[in-house]
Design an enzyme around this catalytic site. Structure first.
Site, PDB file in Angstrom:
ATOM      1  CG  HIS A  32      51.047  54.245 -19.150  1.00 21.40           C
ATOM      2  ND1 HIS A  32      51.650  55.505 -19.801  1.00 21.40           N
ATOM      3  CD2 HIS A  32      52.098  53.464 -19.484  1.00 21.40           C
ATOM      4  CE1 HIS A  32      52.580  55.257 -20.495  1.00 21.40           C
ATOM      5  NE2 HIS A  32      52.972  53.856 -20.422  1.00 21.40           N
ATOM      6  CB  THR A  33      47.499  53.092 -12.968  1.00 22.90           C
ATOM      7  OG1 THR A  33      48.581  52.463 -12.646  1.00 22.90           O
ATOM      8  CG2 THR A  33      46.632  51.955 -13.989  1.00 22.90           C
ATOM      9  CB  SER A  68      78.936  60.146 -15.878  1.00 20.50           C
ATOM     10  OG  SER A  68      78.586  58.447 -15.974  1.00 20.50           O
ATOM     11  N   GLY A 122      67.276  53.434 -20.322  1.00 21.65           N
ATOM     12  CA  GLY A 122      66.373  53.230 -21.551  1.00 21.65           C
ATOM     13  C   GLY A 122      65.766  51.877 -21.337  1.00 21.65           C
ATOM     14  N   GLY A 124      63.375  50.938 -19.114  1.00 19.58           N
ATOM     15  CA  GLY A 124      61.940  50.921 -18.521  1.00 19.58           C
ATOM     16  C   GLY A 124      62.091  50.573 -16.988  1.00 19.58           C
ATOM     17  CB  SER A 128      65.260  59.299 -15.146  1.00 15.95           C
ATOM     18  OG  SER A 128      63.966  58.786 -15.003  1.00 15.95           O
ATOM     19  CD  GLU A 160      61.438  61.700 -14.785  1.00 14.40           C
ATOM     20  OE1 GLU A 160      61.320  60.869 -15.775  1.00 14.40           O
ATOM     21  OE2 GLU A 160      62.214  61.643 -13.931  1.00 14.40           O
ATOM     22  CG  ASP A 172      59.167  55.674 -12.591  1.00 10.06           C
ATOM     23  OD1 ASP A 172      58.515  54.556 -12.548  1.00 10.06           O
ATOM     24  OD2 ASP A 172      59.255  56.299 -13.566  1.00 10.06           O
TER      25      ASP A 172
END
Length: 381
Positions: A32-33, A68, A122, A124, A128, A160, A172
Protein backbone atom coordinates in the site's frame (compact mmCIF):
# COMPACT_ATOMS: atom_id res chain seq x y z
CA UNK A 1 0.71 -22.89 -27.62
CA UNK A 2 -0.91 -25.32 -30.07
CA UNK A 3 -3.86 -25.99 -27.74
CA UNK A 4 -4.40 -22.25 -27.30
CA UNK A 5 -4.30 -21.72 -31.07
CA UNK A 6 -6.75 -24.57 -31.61
CA UNK A 7 -9.15 -23.18 -29.01
CA UNK A 8 -8.89 -19.74 -30.59
CA UNK A 9 -9.67 -21.10 -34.06
CA UNK A 10 -12.62 -23.08 -32.74
CA UNK A 11 -14.10 -19.98 -31.11
CA UNK A 12 -13.40 -17.33 -33.73
CA UNK A 13 -13.07 -19.27 -36.97
CA UNK A 14 -9.50 -18.23 -37.78
CA UNK A 15 -5.99 -18.49 -36.37
CA UNK A 16 -4.54 -15.79 -34.10
CA UNK A 17 -1.90 -13.34 -35.29
CA UNK A 18 0.20 -13.84 -32.18
CA UNK A 19 0.35 -14.88 -28.52
CA UNK A 20 1.64 -12.89 -25.56
CA UNK A 21 2.04 -13.50 -21.84
CA UNK A 22 2.44 -11.32 -18.76
CA UNK A 23 3.12 -12.56 -15.23
CA UNK A 24 1.39 -12.09 -11.94
CA UNK A 25 3.54 -10.87 -9.11
CA UNK A 26 4.41 -11.41 -5.50
CA UNK A 27 5.13 -8.27 -3.55
CA UNK A 28 8.12 -9.20 -1.43
CA UNK A 29 7.61 -6.14 0.75
CA UNK A 30 6.12 -2.65 0.44
CA UNK A 31 2.35 -2.93 0.78
CA UNK A 32 0.00 0.00 0.00
CA UNK A 33 3.01 2.28 -0.31
CA UNK A 34 2.64 2.61 -4.08
CA UNK A 35 -0.28 5.03 -4.16
CA UNK A 36 1.44 7.01 -1.40
CA UNK A 37 4.40 7.79 -3.71
CA UNK A 38 6.55 5.35 -1.75
CA UNK A 39 8.78 2.34 -2.34
CA UNK A 40 7.87 -1.21 -3.35
CA UNK A 41 9.80 -4.42 -3.99
CA UNK A 42 7.77 -6.91 -6.06
CA UNK A 43 8.91 -9.68 -8.37
CA UNK A 44 7.22 -11.33 -11.31
CA UNK A 45 6.24 -14.97 -10.79
CA UNK A 46 6.13 -17.96 -13.08
CA UNK A 47 2.34 -17.85 -13.33
CA UNK A 48 1.05 -15.85 -16.26
CA UNK A 49 -1.93 -14.54 -18.18
CA UNK A 50 -1.63 -15.63 -21.82
CA UNK A 51 -3.60 -14.21 -24.70
CA UNK A 52 -4.00 -15.17 -28.33
CA UNK A 53 -4.87 -12.18 -30.52
CA UNK A 54 -6.20 -11.52 -34.01
CA UNK A 55 -6.38 -7.91 -35.19
CA UNK A 56 -9.47 -7.27 -37.33
CA UNK A 57 -8.35 -4.29 -39.43
CA UNK A 58 -11.23 -4.22 -41.91
CA UNK A 59 -14.11 -5.06 -39.59
CA UNK A 60 -16.79 -2.42 -39.04
CA UNK A 61 -18.04 -1.47 -36.56
CA UNK A 62 -14.88 -1.72 -34.48
CA UNK A 63 -15.74 -4.68 -32.29
CA UNK A 64 -13.67 -6.35 -29.59
CA UNK A 65 -14.54 -10.02 -29.09
CA UNK A 66 -13.12 -11.72 -26.00
CA UNK A 67 -13.36 -15.21 -24.59
CA UNK A 68 -11.70 -17.26 -21.85
CA UNK A 69 -10.46 -20.82 -21.78
CA UNK A 70 -12.37 -21.09 -18.49
CA UNK A 71 -15.55 -21.24 -20.57
CA UNK A 72 -18.55 -19.01 -21.13
CA UNK A 73 -19.78 -17.13 -24.16
CA UNK A 74 -17.79 -14.89 -26.46
CA UNK A 75 -18.26 -11.32 -25.23
CA UNK A 76 -18.64 -8.56 -27.83
CA UNK A 77 -17.76 -4.95 -27.06
CA UNK A 78 -18.30 -1.97 -29.38
CA UNK A 79 -15.07 0.04 -29.23
CA UNK A 80 -16.90 3.10 -30.54
CA UNK A 81 -19.15 3.30 -27.47
CA UNK A 82 -16.93 1.79 -24.79
CA UNK A 83 -18.43 2.08 -21.29
CA UNK A 84 -17.24 -0.08 -18.38
CA UNK A 85 -20.73 -0.79 -17.06
CA UNK A 86 -21.67 -2.40 -20.38
CA UNK A 87 -18.80 -4.92 -20.19
CA UNK A 88 -18.79 -8.21 -18.26
CA UNK A 89 -16.59 -7.58 -15.15
CA UNK A 90 -13.71 -9.94 -15.99
CA UNK A 91 -13.54 -8.60 -19.56
CA UNK A 92 -13.15 -5.01 -18.31
CA UNK A 93 -9.44 -5.63 -17.76
CA UNK A 94 -9.10 -6.30 -21.50
CA UNK A 95 -11.52 -3.64 -22.73
CA UNK A 96 -10.00 -1.11 -20.34
CA UNK A 97 -6.64 -1.35 -22.10
CA UNK A 98 -8.31 -0.55 -25.44
CA UNK A 99 -10.03 2.38 -23.71
CA UNK A 100 -6.72 3.62 -22.28
CA UNK A 101 -5.01 3.51 -25.68
CA UNK A 102 -7.88 5.53 -27.13
CA UNK A 103 -7.47 8.04 -24.28
CA UNK A 104 -3.92 8.58 -25.53
CA UNK A 105 -5.22 9.37 -29.02
CA UNK A 106 -4.91 5.99 -30.71
CA UNK A 107 -7.88 4.72 -32.70
CA UNK A 108 -7.61 0.95 -32.49
CA UNK A 109 -9.13 -1.60 -34.84
CA UNK A 110 -11.30 -4.42 -33.60
CA UNK A 111 -9.73 -7.61 -32.29
CA UNK A 112 -10.43 -11.16 -31.18
CA UNK A 113 -8.76 -12.17 -27.91
CA UNK A 114 -8.70 -15.49 -26.07
CA UNK A 115 -7.49 -15.39 -22.46
CA UNK A 116 -5.89 -18.21 -20.50
CA UNK A 117 -4.41 -17.56 -17.07
CA UNK A 118 -2.58 -19.55 -14.42
CA UNK A 119 -2.54 -16.61 -11.97
CA UNK A 120 -5.07 -17.39 -9.24
CA UNK A 121 -7.94 -14.91 -9.22
CA UNK A 122 -8.51 -13.04 -5.95
CA UNK A 123 -5.29 -14.37 -4.43
CA UNK A 124 -3.49 -11.03 -4.19
CA UNK A 125 -1.06 -12.00 -6.98
CA UNK A 126 -2.33 -9.40 -9.44
CA UNK A 127 -4.18 -11.49 -11.95
CA UNK A 128 -5.80 -8.28 -13.20
CA UNK A 129 -2.52 -6.53 -14.02
CA UNK A 130 -1.24 -9.67 -15.74
CA UNK A 131 -4.24 -9.52 -18.09
CA UNK A 132 -3.85 -5.78 -18.70
CA UNK A 133 -0.14 -6.00 -19.40
CA UNK A 134 -0.43 -8.93 -21.80
CA UNK A 135 -3.04 -7.00 -23.81
CA UNK A 136 -1.09 -3.74 -23.72
CA UNK A 137 2.11 -5.38 -24.92
CA UNK A 138 0.26 -7.24 -27.67
CA UNK A 139 -1.46 -4.14 -29.02
CA UNK A 140 1.67 -2.02 -28.74
CA UNK A 141 3.77 -4.52 -30.69
CA UNK A 142 1.22 -5.79 -33.21
CA UNK A 143 -0.02 -2.31 -34.13
CA UNK A 144 3.46 -0.71 -33.92
CA UNK A 145 2.24 1.99 -31.51
CA UNK A 146 5.74 2.77 -30.27
CA UNK A 147 5.20 3.11 -26.52
CA UNK A 148 7.96 2.16 -24.10
CA UNK A 149 7.32 -0.26 -21.26
CA UNK A 150 7.27 2.53 -18.67
CA UNK A 151 4.54 4.22 -20.72
CA UNK A 152 2.61 0.94 -20.86
CA UNK A 153 2.77 0.75 -17.06
CA UNK A 154 0.97 4.09 -16.79
CA UNK A 155 -1.48 3.16 -19.53
CA UNK A 156 -2.46 -0.05 -17.71
CA UNK A 157 -2.75 1.84 -14.43
CA UNK A 158 -5.11 4.28 -16.15
CA UNK A 159 -7.21 1.36 -17.36
CA UNK A 160 -7.43 -0.10 -13.86
CA UNK A 161 -8.06 3.23 -12.10
CA UNK A 162 -10.42 4.94 -14.49
CA UNK A 163 -12.12 2.16 -16.44
CA UNK A 164 -12.24 -0.78 -14.03
CA UNK A 165 -12.51 1.60 -11.06
CA UNK A 166 -9.80 0.23 -8.76
CA UNK A 167 -7.62 3.02 -7.21
CA UNK A 168 -4.30 1.15 -7.39
CA UNK A 169 -0.80 2.49 -7.86
CA UNK A 170 1.78 1.32 -10.37
CA UNK A 171 3.23 -1.59 -8.40
CA UNK A 172 1.41 -4.42 -10.16
CA UNK A 173 1.84 -3.23 -13.72
CA UNK A 174 5.50 -2.32 -13.14
CA UNK A 175 6.25 -5.80 -11.81
CA UNK A 176 4.47 -7.43 -14.74
CA UNK A 177 6.17 -5.35 -17.44
CA UNK A 178 9.61 -4.47 -16.04
CA UNK A 179 10.79 -7.52 -14.07
CA UNK A 180 13.71 -9.77 -14.96
CA UNK A 181 14.36 -13.36 -13.88
CA UNK A 182 16.02 -13.98 -10.47
CA UNK A 183 15.52 -10.35 -9.42
CA UNK A 184 13.08 -8.26 -7.46
CA UNK A 185 12.13 -4.86 -8.84
CA UNK A 186 12.82 -1.87 -6.58
CA UNK A 187 10.45 0.85 -7.69
CA UNK A 188 10.26 4.44 -6.53
CA UNK A 189 6.60 5.15 -7.19
CA UNK A 190 7.07 8.92 -7.26
CA UNK A 191 9.92 9.18 -9.73
CA UNK A 192 9.08 5.81 -11.38
CA UNK A 193 12.79 5.03 -11.33
CA UNK A 194 13.52 1.36 -10.85
CA UNK A 195 16.40 -1.03 -10.49
CA UNK A 196 16.78 -4.79 -10.41
CA UNK A 197 17.72 -6.24 -7.02
CA UNK A 198 19.38 -9.66 -6.99
CA UNK A 199 17.08 -12.31 -5.49
CA UNK A 200 18.96 -15.61 -5.99
CA UNK A 201 16.55 -17.91 -4.20
CA UNK A 202 17.47 -21.18 -5.91
CA UNK A 203 21.19 -20.52 -5.67
CA UNK A 204 20.83 -19.90 -1.92
CA UNK A 205 18.78 -23.05 -1.34
CA UNK A 206 15.64 -21.05 -0.62
CA UNK A 207 12.05 -20.96 -1.83
CA UNK A 208 9.15 -18.57 -1.47
CA UNK A 209 5.92 -20.42 -0.87
CA UNK A 210 2.65 -18.73 -1.74
CA UNK A 211 -0.18 -19.70 0.58
CA UNK A 212 -3.41 -18.80 -1.19
CA UNK A 213 -6.00 -18.75 1.59
CA UNK A 214 -8.83 -18.93 -0.96
CA UNK A 215 -10.41 -15.95 0.79
CA UNK A 216 -11.25 -13.74 -2.17
CA UNK A 217 -10.56 -10.04 -2.39
CA UNK A 218 -11.17 -7.32 -4.96
CA UNK A 219 -9.38 -3.98 -5.41
CA UNK A 220 -12.53 -2.27 -6.57
CA UNK A 221 -14.26 -3.00 -3.24
CA UNK A 222 -15.05 -0.30 -0.72
CA UNK A 223 -12.40 -1.34 1.81
CA UNK A 224 -9.52 -0.56 -0.51
CA UNK A 225 -10.95 2.84 -1.40
CA UNK A 226 -11.36 3.70 2.28
CA UNK A 227 -7.68 2.99 2.89
CA UNK A 228 -6.67 5.26 0.01
CA UNK A 229 -8.88 8.00 1.45
CA UNK A 230 -7.37 7.56 4.93
CA UNK A 231 -3.85 7.93 3.56
CA UNK A 232 -4.83 10.98 1.53
CA UNK A 233 -6.36 12.57 4.61
CA UNK A 234 -3.29 11.80 6.70
CA UNK A 235 -0.99 13.47 4.17
CA UNK A 236 -3.28 16.47 3.90
CA UNK A 237 -3.46 16.98 7.67
CA UNK A 238 0.32 16.67 7.96
CA UNK A 239 0.80 19.20 5.16
CA UNK A 240 2.69 16.99 2.72
CA UNK A 241 1.95 15.97 -0.89
CA UNK A 242 1.99 12.26 0.02
CA UNK A 243 2.91 10.02 2.93
CA UNK A 244 6.19 9.32 1.15
CA UNK A 245 7.23 12.71 2.56
CA UNK A 246 6.67 11.70 6.19
CA UNK A 247 9.77 10.21 7.79
CA UNK A 248 9.86 8.09 10.97
CA UNK A 249 10.94 11.16 12.95
CA UNK A 250 7.52 12.77 12.36
CA UNK A 251 5.49 9.90 13.81
CA UNK A 252 5.29 11.40 17.34
CA UNK A 253 3.89 14.60 15.84
CA UNK A 254 1.50 12.61 13.67
CA UNK A 255 0.22 10.71 16.70
CA UNK A 256 -0.65 14.00 18.38
CA UNK A 257 -2.33 15.57 15.34
CA UNK A 258 -4.24 12.74 13.70
CA UNK A 259 -7.30 10.71 14.56
CA UNK A 260 -6.08 7.34 15.95
CA UNK A 261 -7.47 5.39 12.98
CA UNK A 262 -5.75 7.71 10.50
CA UNK A 263 -2.53 7.65 12.52
CA UNK A 264 -2.31 3.86 12.44
CA UNK A 265 -2.61 3.87 8.65
CA UNK A 266 0.03 6.60 8.40
CA UNK A 267 2.38 4.69 10.72
CA UNK A 268 2.13 1.61 8.52
CA UNK A 269 3.06 3.53 5.38
CA UNK A 270 5.96 5.33 7.03
CA UNK A 271 7.44 2.21 8.61
CA UNK A 272 6.77 0.05 5.52
CA UNK A 273 8.70 2.45 3.30
CA UNK A 274 11.65 2.11 5.67
CA UNK A 275 11.33 -1.67 5.67
CA UNK A 276 11.59 -1.72 1.87
CA UNK A 277 14.86 0.22 2.04
CA UNK A 278 16.13 -2.02 4.84
CA UNK A 279 15.21 -5.15 2.87
CA UNK A 280 17.17 -3.97 -0.17
CA UNK A 281 20.15 -3.22 2.06
CA UNK A 282 19.99 -6.74 3.52
CA UNK A 283 19.58 -8.38 0.11
CA UNK A 284 22.57 -6.50 -1.29
CA UNK A 285 24.74 -7.19 1.75
CA UNK A 286 23.73 -10.63 2.98
CA UNK A 287 21.25 -12.23 0.56
CA UNK A 288 17.63 -13.31 0.94
CA UNK A 289 18.09 -15.48 4.04
CA UNK A 290 18.64 -12.27 6.05
CA UNK A 291 15.24 -10.62 5.43
CA UNK A 292 12.94 -12.85 7.50
CA UNK A 293 12.49 -10.46 10.42
CA UNK A 294 11.55 -7.63 8.06
CA UNK A 295 8.85 -9.78 6.46
CA UNK A 296 7.41 -10.57 9.89
CA UNK A 297 7.47 -6.91 10.93
CA UNK A 298 5.65 -6.00 7.73
CA UNK A 299 2.90 -8.51 8.45
CA UNK A 300 2.47 -7.23 12.00
CA UNK A 301 2.15 -3.69 10.68
CA UNK A 302 -0.48 -4.68 8.11
CA UNK A 303 -2.39 -6.63 10.73
CA UNK A 304 -2.26 -4.16 13.59
CA UNK A 305 -1.87 -0.73 11.96
CA UNK A 306 -3.32 -0.96 8.47
CA UNK A 307 -6.06 -3.44 9.33
CA UNK A 308 -5.96 -5.48 6.12
CA UNK A 309 -5.14 -8.95 7.38
CA UNK A 310 -7.65 -11.63 8.36
CA UNK A 311 -7.71 -14.75 10.54
CA UNK A 312 -6.71 -17.02 7.67
CA UNK A 313 -3.71 -14.88 6.69
CA UNK A 314 -2.57 -14.62 10.30
CA UNK A 315 -2.83 -18.38 10.70
CA UNK A 316 -0.85 -18.95 7.50
CA UNK A 317 1.98 -16.76 8.82
CA UNK A 318 1.94 -18.29 12.30
CA UNK A 319 1.85 -21.86 11.01
CA UNK A 320 4.67 -21.26 8.55
CA UNK A 321 6.86 -19.74 11.24
CA UNK A 322 6.08 -22.56 13.67
CA UNK A 323 7.29 -25.04 11.03
CA UNK A 324 10.61 -23.29 10.52
CA UNK A 325 10.07 -20.58 7.91
CA UNK A 326 12.65 -17.80 7.95
CA UNK A 327 9.97 -15.15 7.55
CA UNK A 328 6.38 -14.75 6.38
CA UNK A 329 3.83 -12.05 5.65
CA UNK A 330 0.59 -11.46 3.86
CA UNK A 331 1.11 -10.07 0.37
CA UNK A 332 -1.11 -8.02 -1.90
CA UNK A 333 -3.97 -5.66 -1.22
CA UNK A 334 -5.34 -7.56 1.75
CA UNK A 335 -8.86 -8.52 2.84
CA UNK A 336 -7.93 -12.11 2.00
CA UNK A 337 -5.67 -13.36 -0.72
CA UNK A 338 -2.25 -14.86 -0.06
CA UNK A 339 0.61 -15.00 2.38
CA UNK A 340 4.19 -15.75 1.45
CA UNK A 341 6.74 -17.74 3.44
CA UNK A 342 10.49 -17.61 2.90
CA UNK A 343 11.77 -21.13 3.57
CA UNK A 344 14.83 -23.26 3.15
CA UNK A 345 14.10 -25.63 0.29
CA UNK A 346 14.58 -28.61 2.58
CA UNK A 347 11.80 -27.27 4.84
CA UNK A 348 9.23 -26.47 2.15
CA UNK A 349 7.27 -29.70 2.54
CA UNK A 350 7.21 -29.46 6.34
CA UNK A 351 5.98 -25.86 6.19
CA UNK A 352 3.27 -26.76 3.68
CA UNK A 353 2.09 -29.72 5.76
CA UNK A 354 1.91 -27.62 8.94
CA UNK A 355 -0.13 -24.91 7.21
CA UNK A 356 -2.56 -27.49 5.79
CA UNK A 357 -2.88 -29.18 9.18
CA UNK A 358 -3.56 -25.93 11.06
CA UNK A 359 -6.11 -24.77 8.47
CA UNK A 360 -7.94 -28.10 8.69
CA UNK A 361 -8.02 -27.95 12.48
CA UNK A 362 -9.40 -24.39 12.33
CA UNK A 363 -12.13 -25.47 9.90
CA UNK A 364 -10.93 -23.12 7.16
CA UNK A 365 -11.04 -23.78 3.42
CA UNK A 366 -8.01 -25.78 2.30
CA UNK A 367 -5.40 -23.32 1.01
CA UNK A 368 -3.47 -23.77 -2.22
CA UNK A 369 0.28 -23.76 -1.56
CA UNK A 370 2.89 -23.49 -4.29
CA UNK A 371 6.43 -22.25 -4.79
CA UNK A 372 7.21 -19.30 -7.04
CA UNK A 373 10.46 -18.12 -8.58
CA UNK A 374 11.30 -14.61 -9.79
CA UNK A 375 10.55 -14.71 -13.50
CA UNK A 376 10.73 -12.39 -16.51
CA UNK A 377 8.24 -9.67 -17.37
CA UNK A 378 5.69 -9.63 -20.19
CA UNK A 379 6.81 -11.11 -23.48
CA UNK A 380 5.75 -12.32 -26.91
CA UNK A 381 5.51 -16.10 -27.04
Amino acid sequence: MSTMNESFAALFGHAPDGCFAAPGRVNLIGEHTDYNDGYVLPFAIDRVARIAVKIRHSAEPRTLRVASTMGGDVIEVDLGTLVAEDVTPWARYIAGVFWAFEQKGFTLPGADILLDSTVPIGAGLSSSAAIECSVALALNEMLHLGLGREELVLLCQNAENNFVGAPTGTLDQSASLLSTADHALFLDCRTRESRQVNLPLEAEGLQILVIDTRVSHAHDSGGYKELVEACTRGARELGVPALRDVGPERLPEAKQRLHPDIYRRVRHIVTENQRVLDTIEQLDASGPAAIGDLLLASHASMRDDFGISCEELDLAVDAAMAAGALGARMTGGGFGGSAIALVESSQAQAVSERVLKDFAEAGYTTPEIFAVVPGPGAQKL
